[in-house]
Design an enzyme around this catalytic site. Structure first.
Site, PDB file in Angstrom:
ATOM      1  N   SER A  14      47.601 -22.269  44.168  1.00  0.00           N
ATOM      2  CA  SER A  14      47.966 -23.645  43.840  1.00  0.00           C
ATOM      3  C   SER A  14      49.453 -23.852  43.625  1.00  0.00           C
ATOM      4  O   SER A  14      49.907 -24.982  43.473  1.00  0.00           O
ATOM      5  CB  SER A  14      47.208 -24.093  42.584  1.00  0.00           C
ATOM      6  OG  SER A  14      45.831 -24.176  42.862  1.00  0.00           O
TER       7      SER A  14
ATOM      8  N   GLU B  19      82.252  29.278  33.211  1.00  0.00           N
ATOM      9  CA  GLU B  19      82.170  29.654  34.616  1.00  0.00           C
ATOM     10  C   GLU B  19      83.158  30.726  35.058  1.00  0.00           C
ATOM     11  O   GLU B  19      82.885  31.455  36.013  1.00  0.00           O
ATOM     12  CB  GLU B  19      82.361  28.396  35.486  1.00  0.00           C
ATOM     13  CG  GLU B  19      81.269  27.352  35.338  1.00  0.00           C
ATOM     14  CD  GLU B  19      79.908  27.856  35.806  1.00  0.00           C
ATOM     15  OE1 GLU B  19      79.846  28.507  36.866  1.00  0.00           O
ATOM     16  OE2 GLU B  19      78.917  27.630  35.093  1.00  0.00           O
TER      17      GLU B  19
END
Length: 738
Positions: A437, A87
């Site tokens: 159920s 960078e």
């Protein structure tokens, strides 16, 4: 002629002087209007709030930004060098801006006719990220340069680099080198090798373009470029460059979805609602009840189970991995005609319609109750109606799994769908579905509390009842239309006989079942169809009700946050089990014995493969829209639901025992063995009698056991020889009750 030239020269000098003066004033005005970097001296960027499991292991994090601040002295030199080479090679030489780099970039861009190279220093990037917007304009570039100069006057180079390495965005939601190290490599920045450091240093330029998970070829090329810059700058030798550039990139692929978890969302919703969004940027520690291993296991077994069911029934299903679905979409042969099912991509959502893209074609389809978003991959079915080509977007087959500690109510696992990537909606907590159920144990427990025993006889022949929800008479039916005569309560529950259950409800009345339901956190309605699960519950609510069965009537409120600690060490809240005896332990223990019969001789018989004391109940609703199994050991209770988000059939035969129970067994094959092998305790006032097998009775009621029970059992055994017992179960033809 000389006078004219002289005048032009003077005019040029005046213009240039005025321009310079105005530019200087303009720059000075901007300079003094910029914020002071002094505020950064005691400032630390927001850190993620970390979530821990019940063993104190990091489980994940939540936050506006996923970041863990690390001082520069703990960041290895080769990590720093990688970023400087990538960078800003002159970082330690310039004063905030790099005139040489600016000139070099200018020449490169002029020669190429495009913006190929930037010249922002690390300090400029920090200034932009901290104080400015990302807009591309001349004024912003001027502000960025001036702020960089200001920052350099206030801070040392090491301080600037420390802030930068902790602030920079590196993709996948990671801010700073520590978070990125954990996500991509599963380790701290302190442990990174040179080649791994070069991978991270490759990302600030374009985190999405070079995402290691999505673009392995691009990141490899970029990494090697960074390594070449490190060689050029003297940070590594030629031999090291050769060695590191030949190494493959080994990523923690399971971290592709790091932070994408139903339970993490559940925690986030809770803390944000209670404390506000400040908790997302405060670096808090939240200790929870989740078990990291069980959660991952639950995720895997639910995904496996859903695909198994889908494949068995011919239901189209996309993989949970978004990128695998993307690959399948791109590689499919586009053949649009009736009868075909193709993968489409949601290009847009316009009101009540999806715009779906398949190859070069676009189709508009009704959303209905589907919840897909832009960018999702979906299945599109093509068909013909009256000679015209029609199409529809198909729903995903879905499911949910939740597990609780039977003694405390602590949530140990929570998975709200087969794929968080495809749908973050947490069905475990928010999906209201009919339990079928699986609600029946409430009816049978109510009967036990009224003095019935598990060998009491109930008539199972079909009878008609007035249903106020429809205003008509309703006659419940059994699966496959099977008729029964008188049966014991034990057999009626084990075989999930609908007619027996509704007839039993008619005998005992609505009041007690509704009271029992409320004590378990469920609101039943005074309809006969409630005996077959006509109410709606979430998987968490139903599993919590069964927790009280497993704990012999002691219901513990489900909880998931144990402790929250702020960054300065303050304890914001602390929680523990909140338990209350809501059901009589004697009758509840008898019910547990009856639910053991479901596993030993009834619809849940395949669960007996778990070599532990297991009890539970299957559940299936009309037209196979919902499949359930909720079961438990003395230590852990788990509930599984499978179905479509839209209320539509999964296909004939897709009942609880076929669909949900195998997933439950898969989960409990690990979960049950994390606890000791123990039987359910026998409270005072409960006895076991051979009848003809050992059965539990409330003391004083065991005398009702008689040879008639053996006769009934022989009759049932004979019936099972004619009809496959796997299908002696639920799915009553009951209309949905509002």
């Amino acid at each position: 002629m000389r006078k004219v030239a002289y005048k032009l020269f003077l005019l040029l000098v005046v213009v240039l002087g005025a321009s310079f003066l105005l530019s200087t004033v303009f720059v000075l005005l901007i300079y003094f209007s910029l914020p002071s970097p002094e505020a950064l001296k005691n400032w630390k960027p927001p850190q993620a709030t970390v979530i821990y499991d019940h063993k104190g292991r990091p489980f994940g994090d939540i936050g506006i930004q996923r970041r863990y601040y690390v001082e520069l002295k703990y960041i290895p030199s080769h990590v720093r060098h990688a970023f400087i080479s990538a960078e800003d090679k002159n970082f330690y030489k310039h004063f905030g801006i790099d005139p040489i780099a600016i000139l070099r970039a200018l020449i490169t861009n002029i020669l190429s006719g495009d913006i190929k190279q930037g010249a922002s220093t690390i300090t400029q990037q920090l200034a932009r990220n901290l104080f400015l917007t990302p807009e591309k304009s001349l004024s912003r570039k001027i502000k960025e340069a001036l702020l960089a100069i200001k920052i350099e006057r206030e801070f040392s180079k090491d301080q600037i680099l420390e802030l930068y390495l902790n602030y920079i965005y590196l993709g996948q939601g990671a801010y700073g080198v520590e978070a990125a190290s954990k996500i991509y490599f599963g380790k701290s920045v302190k442990e990174l090798t040179v080649d791994e450091a070069a991978v991270l240093a490759s990302l600030p330029k374009a985190p999405t373009k070079y995402n290691p998970f999505r673009n392995p070829e691009r990141i490899l090329e970029r990494r090697n470029y960074v390594l070449s810059r490190m060689l050029e700058d003297g940070y590594i030798t030629q031999e090291e460059f050769q060695a590191y550039s030949q190494k493959p990139i080994k990523l923690r692929l399971e971290n592709r979805y790091y932070g994408m978890d139903y339970f993490l969302d559940y925690v986030k919703e809770y803390v944000v609602e209670k404390y506000g969004e400040v908790i997302l940027a405060g670096g808090y520690a939240i200790y929870t009840t989740i078990d990291k291993d069980l959660q991952e296991h639950a995720r895997r077994v639910l995904e496996r189970g859903i695909f198994r069911v889908a494949k068995a029934n011919g239901i189209p299903s996309l993989p949970s991995d978004y990128y695998e679905a993307e690959r399948m979409y791109k590689e499919q042969k586009v053949d649009i005609r009736p009868g075909k099912v193709l993968i489409g991509k949601i290009k847009n959502v316009l009101g009540d319609e999806y715009v779906v893209e398949i190859g070069q074609e676009e189709f508009r389809a009704e959303k209905g109750e589907l919840t897909f978003e832009k960018g999702d991959y979906v299945f599109v079915r093509f068909y013909r109606v009256k000679g015209k080509l029609k199409w529809e977007v198909l729903p995903d087959l879905q499911g949910a799994l939740v597990a609780l500690d039977a003694k405390t109510g602590a949530i140990r696992a929570m998975v709200g769908g087969y794929s968080y990537m495809r749908s973050p909606f947490n069905r475990a907590v928010y999906a209201k579905r009919q339990p079928g159920s699986a609600i029946k144990p409430i009816i049978y427990l109510s009967a036990l509390m009224k003095g019935y025993t598990q060998v009491s006889i109930v008539d199972a022949s079909p009878k008609s009842f007035y249903d106020p929800s429809t205003g008509k008479d309703w006659t419940p039916k059994n699966y496959e239309g099977i008729d029964y005569g008188p049966v014991s309560l034990r057999t009626a529950l084990a075989k999930s006989i609908n007619t027996a259950t509704v007839n039993l409800l008619a005998e005992i009345g609505f009041d007690l079942p509704m009271e029992v339901g409320r004590s378990l956190g469920l609101e039943l309605k005074p309809y006969y169809s409630m005996a077959l699960g006509s109410i709606e519950v979430t998987p968490l609510e139903l599993t919590s009700a069964y927790q009280a069965f497993a704990n012999l009537g002691v219901r513990c409120k489900p909880y998931f946050v144990v402790r929250i600690i702020s960054l300065d060490g303050r304890v914001l809240e602390e929680n523990g089990p909140q338990c209350e005896q809501v059901l009589p332990p004697q009758e509840t223990r008898v019910l547990v014995d009856m639910l053991r019969a479901v596993v030993l001789e009834g619809t849940g018989v395949s669960a007996s493969s778990i070599q532990r004391y297991v009890a539970g109940k299957t559940g299936t609703t009309n037209d196979y829209m919902d499949a359930w199994f909720v079961g438990f050991t003395p230590h852990i209770v788990a509930g599984v639901w499978v179905g479509f988000d839209l209320k539509r059939s999964m296909g004939k035969g897709m009942a609880g025992s076929k669909v949900a129970l195998p997933i439950w067994i898969d989960f409990m094959s690990l979960a049950a063995y994390m606890y000791p092998q123990e039987d359910f305790p026998i409270p005072e006032g409960v006895v076991f009698v051979e009848c003809p097998t050992p059965m539990a009775f409330v003391s004083g009621t065991e005398s009702v056991c008689s040879p008639e029970i053996q006769k009934e059992k022989d009759q049932q055994d004979e019936l099972e020889g004619i009809v496959d017992p796997e299908f002696l179960q639920e799915t009553p033809k009951v209309k949905e009750v509002p």
